[in-house]
Design a protein around this motif. Structure first.
Motif, PDB file in Angstrom:
ATOM      1  N   ASP A  65      -7.703   9.407   0.733  1.00 51.33           N
ATOM      2  CA  ASP A  65      -6.840  10.407   0.093  1.00 51.33           C
ATOM      3  C   ASP A  65      -5.607   9.728  -0.482  1.00 51.33           C
ATOM      4  N   ALA A  66      -4.917  10.448  -1.361  1.00 51.04           N
ATOM      5  CA  ALA A  66      -3.798   9.861  -2.113  1.00 51.04           C
ATOM      6  C   ALA A  66      -2.657   9.433  -1.193  1.00 51.04           C
ATOM      7  N   GLY A  67      -2.391  10.192  -0.140  1.00 47.73           N
ATOM      8  CA  GLY A  67      -1.288   9.860   0.760  1.00 47.73           C
ATOM      9  C   GLY A  67      -1.509   8.552   1.487  1.00 47.73           C
ATOM     10  N   ARG A  68      -2.688   8.397   2.084  1.00 49.52           N
ATOM     11  CA  ARG A  68      -2.977   7.157   2.798  1.00 49.52           C
ATOM     12  C   ARG A  68      -3.066   5.976   1.826  1.00 49.52           C
ATOM     13  N   LEU A  69      -3.561   6.250   0.627  1.00 51.44           N
ATOM     14  CA  LEU A  69      -3.649   5.183  -0.364  1.00 51.44           C
ATOM     15  C   LEU A  69      -2.257   4.657  -0.707  1.00 51.44           C
ATOM     16  N   ALA A  70      -1.303   5.552  -0.938  1.00 51.40           N
ATOM     17  CA  ALA A  70       0.057   5.140  -1.291  1.00 51.40           C
ATOM     18  C   ALA A  70       0.735   4.435  -0.126  1.00 51.40           C
ATOM     19  N   ARG A  71       0.588   4.972   1.100  1.00 57.15           N
ATOM     20  CA  ARG A  71       1.239   4.357   2.259  1.00 57.15           C
ATOM     21  C   ARG A  71       0.620   2.989   2.567  1.00 57.15           C
ATOM     22  N   GLY A  72      -0.689   2.875   2.389  1.00 59.52           N
ATOM     23  CA  GLY A  72      -1.352   1.604   2.645  1.00 59.52           C
ATOM     24  C   GLY A  72      -0.899   0.523   1.680  1.00 59.52           C
ATOM     25  N   ARG A  73      -0.747   0.870   0.429  1.00 62.38           N
ATOM     26  CA  ARG A  73      -0.286  -0.108  -0.558  1.00 62.38           C
ATOM     27  C   ARG A  73       1.169  -0.492  -0.304  1.00 62.38           C
ATOM     28  N   ASP A  74       1.962   0.487   0.143  1.00 61.12           N
ATOM     29  CA  ASP A  74       3.337   0.158   0.520  1.00 61.12           C
ATOM     30  C   ASP A  74       3.338  -0.835   1.683  1.00 61.12           C
ATOM     31  N   TYR A  75       2.449  -0.633   2.651  1.00 55.39           N
ATOM     32  CA  TYR A  75       2.317  -1.565   3.782  1.00 55.39           C
ATOM     33  C   TYR A  75       1.967  -2.963   3.273  1.00 55.39           C
ATOM     34  N   VAL A 172      -6.428   0.354   3.921  1.00 48.87           N
ATOM     35  CA  VAL A 172      -5.981   0.261   2.529  1.00 48.87           C
ATOM     36  C   VAL A 172      -5.153  -1.002   2.330  1.00 48.87           C
ATOM     37  N   ALA A 173      -4.264  -1.297   3.267  1.00 47.89           N
ATOM     38  CA  ALA A 173      -3.407  -2.486   3.141  1.00 47.89           C
ATOM     39  C   ALA A 173      -4.233  -3.762   3.149  1.00 47.89           C
ATOM     40  N   VAL A 174      -5.228  -3.841   4.034  1.00 46.80           N
ATOM     41  CA  VAL A 174      -6.061  -5.046   4.106  1.00 46.80           C
ATOM     42  C   VAL A 174      -6.900  -5.189   2.838  1.00 46.80           C
ATOM     43  N   VAL A 175      -7.467  -4.095   2.361  1.00 52.72           N
ATOM     44  CA  VAL A 175      -8.255  -4.148   1.123  1.00 52.72           C
ATOM     45  C   VAL A 175      -7.380  -4.589  -0.037  1.00 52.72           C
ATOM     46  N   ASP A 176      -6.151  -4.108  -0.077  1.00 50.28           N
ATOM     47  CA  ASP A 176      -5.233  -4.495  -1.143  1.00 50.28           C
ATOM     48  C   ASP A 176      -4.995  -6.004  -1.132  1.00 50.28           C
ATOM     49  N   ARG A 177      -4.688  -6.558   0.030  1.00 49.34           N
ATOM     50  CA  ARG A 177      -4.425  -8.000   0.127  1.00 49.34           C
ATOM     51  C   ARG A 177      -5.689  -8.818  -0.096  1.00 49.34           C
ATOM     52  N   LEU A 178      -6.830  -8.319   0.382  1.00 50.44           N
ATOM     53  CA  LEU A 178      -8.085  -9.038   0.167  1.00 50.44           C
ATOM     54  C   LEU A 178      -8.446  -9.048  -1.314  1.00 50.44           C
ATOM     55  N   ALA A 179      -8.263  -7.935  -1.989  1.00 50.86           N
ATOM     56  CA  ALA A 179      -8.532  -7.876  -3.429  1.00 50.86           C
ATOM     57  C   ALA A 179      -7.620  -8.832  -4.187  1.00 50.86           C
ATOM     58  N   ALA A 180      -6.351  -8.903  -3.767  1.00 48.52           N
ATOM     59  CA  ALA A 180      -5.423  -9.827  -4.412  1.00 48.52           C
ATOM     60  C   ALA A 180      -5.875 -11.269  -4.223  1.00 48.52           C
TER      61      ALA A 180
END
Length: 288
Positions: A65-75, A172-180
């Motif tokens: 969901d959008a909320g967890r997506l935004a908070r995860g990317r902030d993390y 979400v945070a781990v996926v963000d860093r792994l994608a990077a």
């Protein structure tokens, strides 16, 4: 401060012939901007991500969901991902959250047998410029299917936090860093299956010979006309390499040049004049 070395120098630092010889030390190769990897350049709109990173993010973003997506990317951007370990078939992440101990995130890739992984080198051996494109993060779709998975259900995401949602902010945070990381270093995609560019190239060389024999085999699936065309025209060839252009004098070790010239010069002044003459000759030849 540069060291000034002169022969028969006057008090103002110049030589009688009004030429100042300055030794600025050994020249160093300067890394170009294109060679610098930027880990944080992932654009989650998908426009600037590599195909592998895009697919990984899409597997997650369809279910979160959008909320967890935004908070995860902030993390992720705040540095809460304190561990990211890429292993054969799985990625283990650690995310600092509200508790004393970081939460453990697991991304489990679908099972692949040795034969499945072997298809990667086989496919790439039959694809022109495959290794060059792979180093740029560009992979055939079938190779991505094998390395990552074909659809979101192929990959399992889990976290040790108490959030029971399919995708929490820590995932979400781990996926963000792994994608990077995947976007910045394409070899990470192969490391997920225990492969490296070195082992892949060796396997591709063996596969290329087999692919060449199979192309002319009656069991190749090609009719006689297609085999004849392949025999006379061959397959597509990889592009001609484009070597990097580097200024020879700037990238050379001037200390070695001076050492060589000492055998034919008698004074420091003669040595420095010889080096200066060589530099002027080089500039003239390259018309700078």
């Amino acid at each position: 401060m540069a060291d000034s070395t002169t022969g028969d120098a006057t008090n103002d630092g110049s030589t009688p012939d009004n030429v100042t010889y300055v030794n600025f030390g050994t020249r160093k190769r300067v890394t170009t901007q294109d060679e610098v990897l930027k880990v944080d350049r992932v654009n989650h709109s998908g426009s600037s991500m590599s195909p592998a990173a895009t697919r990984l993010v899409s597997f997650m973003s369809k279910e979160v969901d959008a909320g967890r997506l935004a908070r995860g990317r902030d993390y992720a951007h705040a540095g809460n991902v304190v561990g990211l370990d890429v292993r054969n078939g799985a990625i283990h992440g650690r995310v600092a959250g509200s508790q004393n101990e970081p939460f453990a995130v697991l991304i489990q890739l679908p099972y692949r047998s040795n034969d499945d992984v072997g298809q990667v080198s086989e496919i790439m051996a039959r694809t022109p410029n495959a290794i060059r494109d792979a180093r740029d993060g560009l992979l055939p779709v079938r190779v991505l299917d094998i390395l990552l998975g074909e659809d979101p259900d192929d990959v399992r995401f889990s976290c040790s936090c108490p959030d029971h949602a399919p995708f929490c902010k820590h995932i979400v945070a781990v996926v963000d860093r792994l994608a990077a990381r995947m976007d910045a270093d394409p070899s990470v995609v192969f490391a997920m299956r225990g492969l490296s560019f070195a082992t892949l190239e060796q396997s591709m060389m063996a596969q290329a010979q087999e692919a060449s024999r199979d192309a002319y085999s009656p069991n190749s699936g090609l009719d006689s006309a297609e085999r004849n065309q392949l025999f006379w025209n061959g397959r597509g060839l990889p592009d001609i390499p484009e070597p990097k252009i580097a200024p020879a004098l700037e990238d050379s070790d001037m200390d070695l040049l001076r050492k060589a010239l000492r055998s034919v010069t008698h004074t420091n002044l003669e040595l420095l004049r010889a080096v200066s003459d060589i530099e002027e000759l080089y500039d003239f030849l390259v018309q700078r």
